[in-house]
Design a protein around this motif. Sequence first.
Motif, PDB file in Angstrom:
ATOM      1  N   PRO A 256       0.824  -1.220   0.000  1.00  0.00           N
ATOM      2  CA  PRO A 256       0.000   0.000   0.000  1.00  0.00           C
ATOM      3  C   PRO A 256       0.854   1.264   0.000  1.00  0.00           C
ATOM      4  N   GLY A 257       1.953   1.246   0.765  1.00  0.00           N
ATOM      5  CA  GLY A 257       2.837   2.408   0.809  1.00  0.00           C
ATOM      6  C   GLY A 257       3.518   2.657  -0.524  1.00  0.00           C
ATOM      7  N   ILE A 258       3.938   1.586  -1.195  1.00  0.00           N
ATOM      8  CA  ILE A 258       4.571   1.708  -2.515  1.00  0.00           C
ATOM      9  C   ILE A 258       3.575   2.312  -3.505  1.00  0.00           C
ATOM     10  N   ALA A 259       2.334   1.846  -3.449  1.00  0.00           N
ATOM     11  CA  ALA A 259       1.307   2.356  -4.358  1.00  0.00           C
ATOM     12  C   ALA A 259       1.079   3.849  -4.129  1.00  0.00           C
ATOM     13  N   ILE A 260       1.015   4.276  -2.870  1.00  0.00           N
ATOM     14  CA  ILE A 260       0.812   5.691  -2.558  1.00  0.00           C
ATOM     15  C   ILE A 260       1.980   6.520  -3.076  1.00  0.00           C
ATOM     16  N   ASN A 261       3.192   6.023  -2.883  1.00  0.00           N
ATOM     17  CA  ASN A 261       4.377   6.737  -3.327  1.00  0.00           C
ATOM     18  C   ASN A 261       4.356   6.952  -4.841  1.00  0.00           C
ATOM     19  N   LEU A 262       4.124   5.879  -5.581  1.00  0.00           N
ATOM     20  CA  LEU A 262       4.117   5.967  -7.046  1.00  0.00           C
ATOM     21  C   LEU A 262       2.954   6.820  -7.547  1.00  0.00           C
ATOM     22  N   GLY A 263       1.790   6.645  -6.923  1.00  0.00           N
ATOM     23  CA  GLY A 263       0.624   7.422  -7.330  1.00  0.00           C
ATOM     24  C   GLY A 263       0.789   8.905  -7.060  1.00  0.00           C
ATOM     25  N   SER A 264       1.404   9.239  -5.924  1.00  0.00           N
ATOM     26  CA  SER A 264       1.634  10.641  -5.580  1.00  0.00           C
ATOM     27  C   SER A 264       2.580  11.295  -6.584  1.00  0.00           C
ATOM     28  N   ARG A 265       3.602  10.544  -6.988  1.00  0.00           N
ATOM     29  CA  ARG A 265       4.555  11.090  -7.950  1.00  0.00           C
ATOM     30  C   ARG A 265       3.889  11.259  -9.326  1.00  0.00           C
ATOM     31  N   GLY A 266       3.055  10.283  -9.682  1.00  0.00           N
ATOM     32  CA  GLY A 266       2.328  10.405 -10.942  1.00  0.00           C
ATOM     33  C   GLY A 266       1.419  11.615 -10.947  1.00  0.00           C
ATOM     34  N   SER A 267       0.717  11.847  -9.837  1.00  0.00           N
ATOM     35  CA  SER A 267      -0.179  13.005  -9.738  1.00  0.00           C
ATOM     36  C   SER A 267       0.598  14.316  -9.803  1.00  0.00           C
ATOM     37  N   PHE A 268       1.775  14.348  -9.188  1.00  0.00           N
ATOM     38  CA  PHE A 268       2.617  15.548  -9.215  1.00  0.00           C
ATOM     39  C   PHE A 268       2.984  15.902 -10.650  1.00  0.00           C
TER      40      PHE A 268
END
Length: 321
Positions: A256-268
């Motif tokens: 879940p943490g990996i997904a949040i990290n990657l998703g946050s960077r994608g959104s940025f």
Amino acid sequence: LIKEIHYRIAMHMTKNEAEYSPHQILTHCLIAGRRLYAESLDYAEIAINASVSKFAWPEVLKSIKVIENANVMATASDQFKDKLHFAKAQALRGIGGQENRDEARSLLLNLTASSYLDSYETVFTWLETIYEEKQKSELEEMISTIDSWHKNALFSDGLVSILTRFYACIGANILAGNDFDRDKYQNDLKSLRDELNASPNNEAEEVIRKRLLSMIIQETALDLTRRGKDSAQYEDEINRLLDESLQLKQDCNDLPGIAINLGSRGSFYLYTLNDPVNARNYLKQDMDIVVRMGDEGARTGLLNKLAMCDWMEAENTKDTA
């Protein structure tokens, strides 16, 4: 007669359990009646844990419902009941929806007083659940509860103390709105990180330490992404921090943490830098993790973002044609 038949089936299954799923064995143990109540509880725990490990939240609730509807719960220990309620809260949160979240929050808050569960994991799961929607009333409740805990010397030592103060910090940040002091916030996050790095090393807590450190580093980066047009000047720093956080999450296999990290960077990259190429790269990696976890809610949101990447790239192509 029916109970006897299911008793014999259950006995056969338990002797050859590698050939059957825990839920199948559980079903026959329950129908067999009182003679197999102890086995029913054993296989219920195995079935629930197996589903939790796969993030198969509907399966978790299915097993719990079977147990709750049987008379067997009257014979269960308090420890088993607390474990079952914790798994139920995880499943409700995983499935999502306000009603499910409210029930999960209530279950988890009660479970923070349990002597049978890991206090860090219980407190962390409650904090994640109450924080995730970032609703004003829930953030206020979260901060108030943390203050009450600390005034009563609860969760005020060790890693769980840093965890609770981290959530109080990020909650206060959101509630501050336009009055938010960015420099102070960065300093507060740095202080928490320094305190965590300076705290005594305990091999048994190493995974928890890495997870918590990754969260603090990630929030430090995400704060820099929230500065509108000014965020572009911090791109290298943001990526450095997110890379550091991602490595820690990968060390812990924190999906879940990996997904949040990657998703946050994608959104940025998508919303702040208007860079659909880099955004798609991170969002696709996020999608791979989300699919592995079976998180349909997150999958839908990612599909929308990926579609936006395609639209933005098409518009950019028109402008340069």
